[in-house]
Design an enzyme around this catalytic site. Structure first.
Site, PDB file in Angstrom:
ATOM      1  N   HIS A 145       3.328   8.778  -2.726  1.00 40.70           N
ATOM      2  CA  HIS A 145       4.723   8.735  -2.274  1.00 40.70           C
ATOM      3  C   HIS A 145       5.414   9.847  -3.042  1.00 40.70           C
ATOM      4  O   HIS A 145       5.704   9.712  -4.230  1.00 40.70           O
ATOM      5  CB  HIS A 145       5.337   7.368  -2.561  1.00 40.70           C
ATOM      6  CG  HIS A 145       6.757   7.257  -2.084  1.00 40.70           C
ATOM      7  ND1 HIS A 145       7.169   6.264  -1.220  1.00 40.70           N
ATOM      8  CD2 HIS A 145       7.853   8.011  -2.335  1.00 40.70           C
ATOM      9  CE1 HIS A 145       8.465   6.423  -0.970  1.00 40.70           C
ATOM     10  NE2 HIS A 145       8.908   7.472  -1.643  1.00 40.70           N
TER      11      HIS A 145
ATOM     12  N   ASP B 119       3.961   2.712   8.313  1.00 44.44           N
ATOM     13  CA  ASP B 119       4.713   2.300   7.125  1.00 44.44           C
ATOM     14  C   ASP B 119       5.415   0.963   7.399  1.00 44.44           C
ATOM     15  O   ASP B 119       6.597   0.780   7.106  1.00 44.44           O
ATOM     16  CB  ASP B 119       5.714   3.364   6.658  1.00 44.44           C
ATOM     17  CG  ASP B 119       6.229   3.077   5.239  1.00 44.44           C
ATOM     18  OD1 ASP B 119       5.790   2.096   4.606  1.00 44.44           O
ATOM     19  OD2 ASP B 119       7.102   3.837   4.768  1.00 44.44           O
TER      20      ASP B 119
HETATM   21  C1  NCD Z   1       8.344   0.457   1.378  1.00 37.20           C
HETATM   22  C2  NCD Z   1       8.361  -1.063   1.101  1.00 37.20           C
HETATM   23  O1  NCD Z   1       9.300  -1.753   1.487  1.00 37.20           O
HETATM   24  O2  NCD Z   1       7.386  -1.552   0.541  1.00 37.20           O
HETATM   25  N1  NCD Z   1       9.636   0.831   1.851  1.00 37.20           N
HETATM   26  C3  NCD Z   1       9.954   1.935   2.556  1.00 37.20           C
HETATM   27  O3  NCD Z   1      11.154   2.190   2.754  1.00 37.20           O
HETATM   28  N2  NCD Z   1       9.037   2.751   3.048  1.00 37.20           N
HETATM   29  C4  NCD Z   1       7.938   1.208   0.158  1.00 37.20           C
HETATM   30  C5  NCD Z   1       7.332   2.562   0.402  1.00 37.20           C
HETATM   31  O4  NCD Z   1       6.460   2.755   1.246  1.00 37.20           O
HETATM   32  O5  NCD Z   1       7.648   3.508  -0.320  1.00 37.20           O
HETATM   33 ZN    ZN Z   2       5.242   2.241   2.609  1.00 39.77          ZN
HETATM   34 ZN    ZN Z   3       6.026   5.208   0.144  1.00 43.71          ZN
END
Ligand code: NCD
Ligand code: ZN
Ligand code: ZN
Ligand code: ZN
Length: 433
Positions: A180, A303
């Site tokens: 990340h 994601d």
């Molecule tokens: C992700 C989470 O909620 O776990 N949130 C996000 O906004 N993507 C965390 C992450 O993937 O960095």
């Molecule tokens: Zn994520």
């Molecule tokens: Zn992430």
């Protein structure tokens, strides 16, 4: 004797081309691919009705949660959402409660997941230090992610030297290091509840660009395998493109939200639009779309980051994405903005190769019969009330999609068909290294 099933009347994706015909499945594996006349005599036949029959889709970026975050999602609900969204394999992220950082936690997750999965699952872990990589791999995780700007438990991977040390270890264990990429020194800490505008300002473009630059240098110096999660900026993508040209071993992924949404939705969606990295302006969104169409973006991901509505009101970042990603990307195909082969590759063979998933990614005799059937002739509005995920909201609510997942097959059996879960058998398995 294993049951013999034919899927007929399909457009089968074989070696990057459409073959009009079908496949024979014996037990849980693909036994024959060809014209209907060439298939074996079967006990049961599934008529695909001319739809696309594709290798089972892979999502290398899913937050299944469970344990203390079961109220957001658990192994059963998350993998139900996965098969409903066309995914047959997902990799579970490590930012859990407790965080997936020790061999004990990896083993506990595996134990709890076993028998509770509708699709295949592999686990990510985040090592506390490079020394722990080997033990984590021995405990059964198959991928590793670090959060540069938001450590899970005071672990530190924010300098080039720290990343070099780690990526050497992960690469020699045969694992690609997922990052990340946001430079913690560039994240602005504002006080109190953030509006989406303020949240976006706290995650500036430069934070992604600098972090990507730094991890690419670390990969180049060490020769290590690097994967950049959810790239969201033109500048970040340009760094990745030029590194690839110079032979650096780097790949990257993109999400549907960074491909089709911009910060113009902030006003309408309020805090529901908060995600990390944040939604950007049009020039970034167009760069991501172009990056996918040119092949600079290697892998498409969801994601899938489920939260409750109350948590969203409090500013928690992320969206449930498993049930919207595939319809959205195939809508881009229907609209002529992406080609079929780009989208299919980025959901199948590319993640299978990069994340060393030997049984996934291709329709081929001998491979596991995990399959995704897509209908390119449907039209409907996205409606998060109908999600199988526990997280019932979406920044895409109301968007018209012109494709749907018609069926998802796990180990040769349809688990999801025409909007419903049709098998109560949790046939998903844990992927070990
Ligand atoms: C992700 C989470 O909620 O776990 N949130 C996000 O906004 N993507 C965390 C992450 O993937 O960095
Ligand atoms: Zn994520
Ligand atoms: Zn992430
Ligand atoms: Zn359908």
């Amino acid at each position: 004797m294993s049951e013999i099933i034919n899927i007929v009347n399909a457009k089968v994706w074989v070696k990057g081309k459409i073959l009009e015909g079908g496949i024979t499945i014996i037990g849980d594996r693909i036994a024959k691919i060809g014209k209907e006349s060439a298939l074996k005599k079967a006990e049961r036949t599934f008529d695909a009705g001319g739809r696309l029959l594709l290798p089972g889709f892979i999502d290398v970026h899913t937050h299944l949660r469970d344990f203390e975050l079961s109220y957001k999602e658990d192994f059963s609900s998350g993998t139900t959402a996965a098969v409903a969204g066309g995914f047959t394999t997902v990799l579970d992220m490590s930012n859990n409660k407790p965080p997936t950082m020790t061999p004990e936690i990896v083993r506990a997750r595996i134990q709890k997941a076993e028998g509770n999965l509708f699709c295949d699952v592999g686990f990510y872990a985040t090592p506390r230090s490079p020394k722990e990589v080997d033990n984590l791999v021995d405990s059964g995780c198959i991928a590793m992610k670090i959060y540069m700007s938001k450590p899970l438990d005071y672990e530190r991977y924010s300098t080039e030297r720290e990343i070099i040390e780690l990526i050497k270890k992960t690469s020699s264990a045969g694992i690609v290091l997922s990052v990340h990429a946001e430079d913690p020194n560039m994240i602005k800490r504002f006080k109190g509840d953030l509006s989406p505008e303020l949240h976006a300002r706290s995650h500036p473009i430069k934070a992604e660009e600098r972090a990507i630059d730094m991890v690419i240098r670390a990969s180049k110096i060490s020769g290590g395998k690097l994967h950049i999660c959810h790239v969201s900026t033109l500048e970040g993508l340009n760094k990745i493109k030029s590194a690839k040209r110079k032979g650096v071993d780097v790949t990257c992924e993109a999400t549907p939200h960074h491909t089709v949404l911009t910060n113009e939705v902030f006003e309408k969606l309020g805090k529901k639009s908060i995600v990390e990295p944040p939604l950007r302006s049009k020039r970034h969104m167009e760069a991501i779309l172009k990056g996918i169409s040119k092949g600079d973006v290697d892998i498409l991901v969801t994601d899938h980051a489920p939260h409750t509505l109350g948590e969203k009101d409090g500013g928690s970042p992320g969206f449930p994405g498993l049930e919207t990603a595939v319809p959205i990307f195939f809508t881009l195909v229907r609209d002529g903005l992406l080609t079929l082969d780009r989208v299919i590759d980025a959901f199948t063979i590319n993640p299978a190769e990069r994340f060393s998933l030997p049984d996934a990614g291709k329709i081929e005799v001998g491979r596991m019969a995990n399959l995704t059937m897509i209908n390119l002739k449907s039209e409907r509005k996205i409606d998060s009330d109908k999600f199988f995920s526990k997280s019932k909201f979406s920044p895409f609510d109301g968007m018209v999609v012109k494709a749907c997942v018609h069926a998802t097959f796990i180990r040769g059996r349809a688990v999801f068909l025409d909007g419903e879960i049709v098998s109560s058998k949790k046939a998903g398995k844990i992927l070990h290294g």
